[in-house]
Enzyme design. Structure first.
Site, PDB file in Angstrom:
ATOM      1  N   ARG A 161       0.869  -1.185   0.000  1.00 44.84           N
ATOM      2  CA  ARG A 161       0.000   0.000   0.000  1.00 44.84           C
ATOM      3  C   ARG A 161       0.908   1.238   0.000  1.00 44.84           C
ATOM      4  O   ARG A 161       2.047   1.176   0.450  1.00 44.84           O
ATOM      5  CB  ARG A 161      -0.881   0.019   1.244  1.00 44.84           C
ATOM      6  N   LYS A 202      -1.675  -1.541   7.758  1.00 44.60           N
ATOM      7  CA  LYS A 202      -3.069  -1.131   7.960  1.00 44.60           C
ATOM      8  C   LYS A 202      -3.655  -1.747   9.231  1.00 44.60           C
ATOM      9  O   LYS A 202      -4.397  -1.104   9.968  1.00 44.60           O
ATOM     10  CB  LYS A 202      -3.908  -1.541   6.742  1.00 44.60           C
ATOM     11  N   HIS A 244      -2.887   2.138  -6.392  1.00 44.92           N
ATOM     12  CA  HIS A 244      -3.680   0.915  -6.208  1.00 44.92           C
ATOM     13  C   HIS A 244      -3.645   0.016  -7.444  1.00 44.92           C
ATOM     14  O   HIS A 244      -3.805  -1.194  -7.347  1.00 44.92           O
ATOM     15  CB  HIS A 244      -5.127   1.249  -5.813  1.00 44.92           C
ATOM     16  N   ARG A 254      -0.669  -2.167  -7.005  1.00 46.67           N
ATOM     17  CA  ARG A 254      -0.983  -3.216  -6.007  1.00 46.67           C
ATOM     18  C   ARG A 254      -1.837  -4.316  -6.647  1.00 46.67           C
ATOM     19  O   ARG A 254      -1.587  -5.502  -6.460  1.00 46.67           O
ATOM     20  CB  ARG A 254      -1.704  -2.572  -4.821  1.00 46.67           C
ATOM     21  N   HIS A 257      -3.838  -8.808   3.896  1.00 48.87           N
ATOM     22  CA  HIS A 257      -5.292  -8.870   4.049  1.00 48.87           C
ATOM     23  C   HIS A 257      -5.648  -9.685   5.291  1.00 48.87           C
ATOM     24  O   HIS A 257      -5.085 -10.766   5.505  1.00 48.87           O
ATOM     25  CB  HIS A 257      -5.946  -9.545   2.841  1.00 48.87           C
ATOM     26  N   TYR A 294      -9.486 -10.789  -6.661  1.00 44.75           N
ATOM     27  CA  TYR A 294      -8.577 -10.806  -7.809  1.00 44.75           C
ATOM     28  C   TYR A 294      -8.763 -12.031  -8.691  1.00 44.75           C
ATOM     29  O   TYR A 294      -8.318 -12.046  -9.833  1.00 44.75           O
ATOM     30  CB  TYR A 294      -7.120 -10.742  -7.335  1.00 44.75           C
TER      31      TYR A 294
END
Length: 284
Positions: free
Chosen positions: A151, A176, A232, A235, A258, A267
Site C-alpha cells: 500500500r 493497515k 492501487h 498493487r 489482508h 482478484y
C-alpha cells in the site's frame, strides 16, 4: 485482531467513554478518527442521549447519510458515489459498535456497495515502463510496488534499516492492521535498491514524500507513456500476476496484508476472464 472493548458498568459520558475504551483497547489513530466522526455525526442528527436510541432513529440517520451521495451518471461521479457508499457503510458499522457497547442491539440493513472495478497493468504496460523511464527513483518506486503489492502508506514508511538487499526482503512495520509482515522483491529490484540507497543521504526513509506527491508522480509518469498509473493499480497488478503465475491464495493474502482471504479472492475474477479468453480461442 478484534478490539476487546468490554462492557462498562457505569457510563457518564457515552461518546468520550467509548473513545477512551477504543484507545485503551489499542485501536489505531485512523480507527479512532473514523469512529469519532461517525458517532459525532450520529449524535448531532438524533439530538438526544444515545442510550435511548430507537431503530427508527438509526434508520432515519442511515437514510440521511445515504442521501448525501451525488446522483450524476458521470463515470467520475459514479466512483465518488461508490466511495461515499463505502464511507457510509463504515460510519454505520462504527455507530452500531458504539450502540452495542451501550447495550443497544439494533440490526438495520447495511447499504450494498458496488464493487470497485479492478484494473491491472498488462505485461506490455510493464515493458513500456521499463523502456521509457530513465530516472532510477521512478523505476524503483514502480518496481517495488509491482514486486511487493505494498500500500502507498506502507511504501512511504519504509526505512533503509527495514531492508535486507542481500536476502531480498523488507519488514513492513507501518501496516493497515498494525501487524508487521515481510514482503520480497526480485533480483533486478535489489540491484536498483543497492544503487539508490548508496546515494541516499540525510534521511533513513527510503522515499521521503507525501502520498499526494507519490500519486501525482505516478499519474504524471503514466501520462508520459500513455498508461493509467496509480498506486492501487500497481498493487492490483502484483496480486493478479501472483495468482496468474500460480501463487497460492493464502500466500497472496499474507503478502498483501489482508485480514480476510475473501478480500484477496476479488482478484480471482480476472483469472476467470483469462480462462474465458483461452476457451474462446479454442472453441470460438
Amino acid at each position: 485482531m478484534k478490539l476487546q472493548l468490554g462492557k462498562p458498568d457505569i457510563i457518564i459520558d457515552p461518546f468520550n467513554d467509548f473513545i477512551t475504551a477504543l484507545t485503551i483497547a489499542g485501536a489505531s489513530d485512523n480507527t479512532i478518527r473514523l469512529y469519532s466522526i461517525a458517532i459525532r455525526d450520529f449524535l448531532d442528527f438524533i439530538k438526544k442521549d444515545p442510550r435511548y436510541t430507537t431503530a427508527q432513529d438509526l434508520n432515519k440517520w442511515i437514510m440521511n447519510i445515504l442521501s448525501r451521495n451525488t446522483k450524476s451518471k458521470n463515470d467520475n461521479d459514479i466512483e465518488k458515489r461508490r466511495k461515499k457508499a463505502v464511507t457510509a457503510r463504515h460510519y454505520i458499522i462504527a455507530v452500531l459498535r458504539f450502540l452495542k457497547w451501550l447495550g443497544i442491539d439494533i440490526k438495520p440493513t447495511l447499504p450494498r456497495v458496488r464493487r470497485r472495478e479492478i484494473r491491472a497493468l498488462s505485461e506490455e504496460d510493464i515493458k513500456k515502463i521499463d523502456e521509457n523511464l530513465r530516472r532510477l527513483k521512478d523505476k524503483l518506486l514502480i518496481h517495488l510496488m509491482l514486486d511487493t503489492g505494498l500500500r502507498s502508506k506502507e511504501l512511504l514508511s519504509i526505512k533503509k534499516s527495514d531492508i535486507s538487499i542481500e536476502k531480498r526482503y523488507i519488514i513492513v512495520r507501518n501496516t493497515k492492521n498494525g501487524e508487521e509482515r515481510i514482503v520480497f522483491f526480485t533480483e533486478d529490484t535489489a540491484k536498483m535498491l543497492a544503487k539508490y540507497i548508496k546515494n541516499l543521504k540525510d534521511t533513513d526513509l527510503l522515499f521521503n514524500m507525501s502520498y499526494h506527491a507519490l500519486y501525482r508522480k505516478l499519474k504524471r509518469l503514466g501520462k508520459k507513456i500513455g498508461i493509467d498509473l496509480r498506486p492501487h493499480i500497481l498493487r492490483h497488478t502484483f496480486a493478479t500476476q501472483a495468482i496468474r503465475k500460480g501463487m497460492p491464495l493464502p500466500v497472496v493474502q499474507k503478502l498483501l496484508g489482508h485480514k480476510d482471504i475473501r478480500t484477496t479472492q476479488i482478484y480471482t475474477h480476472l483469472i476467470t476472464e483469462d480462462l474465458q479468453e483461452v476457451y474462446k480461442k479454442v472453441f470460438g
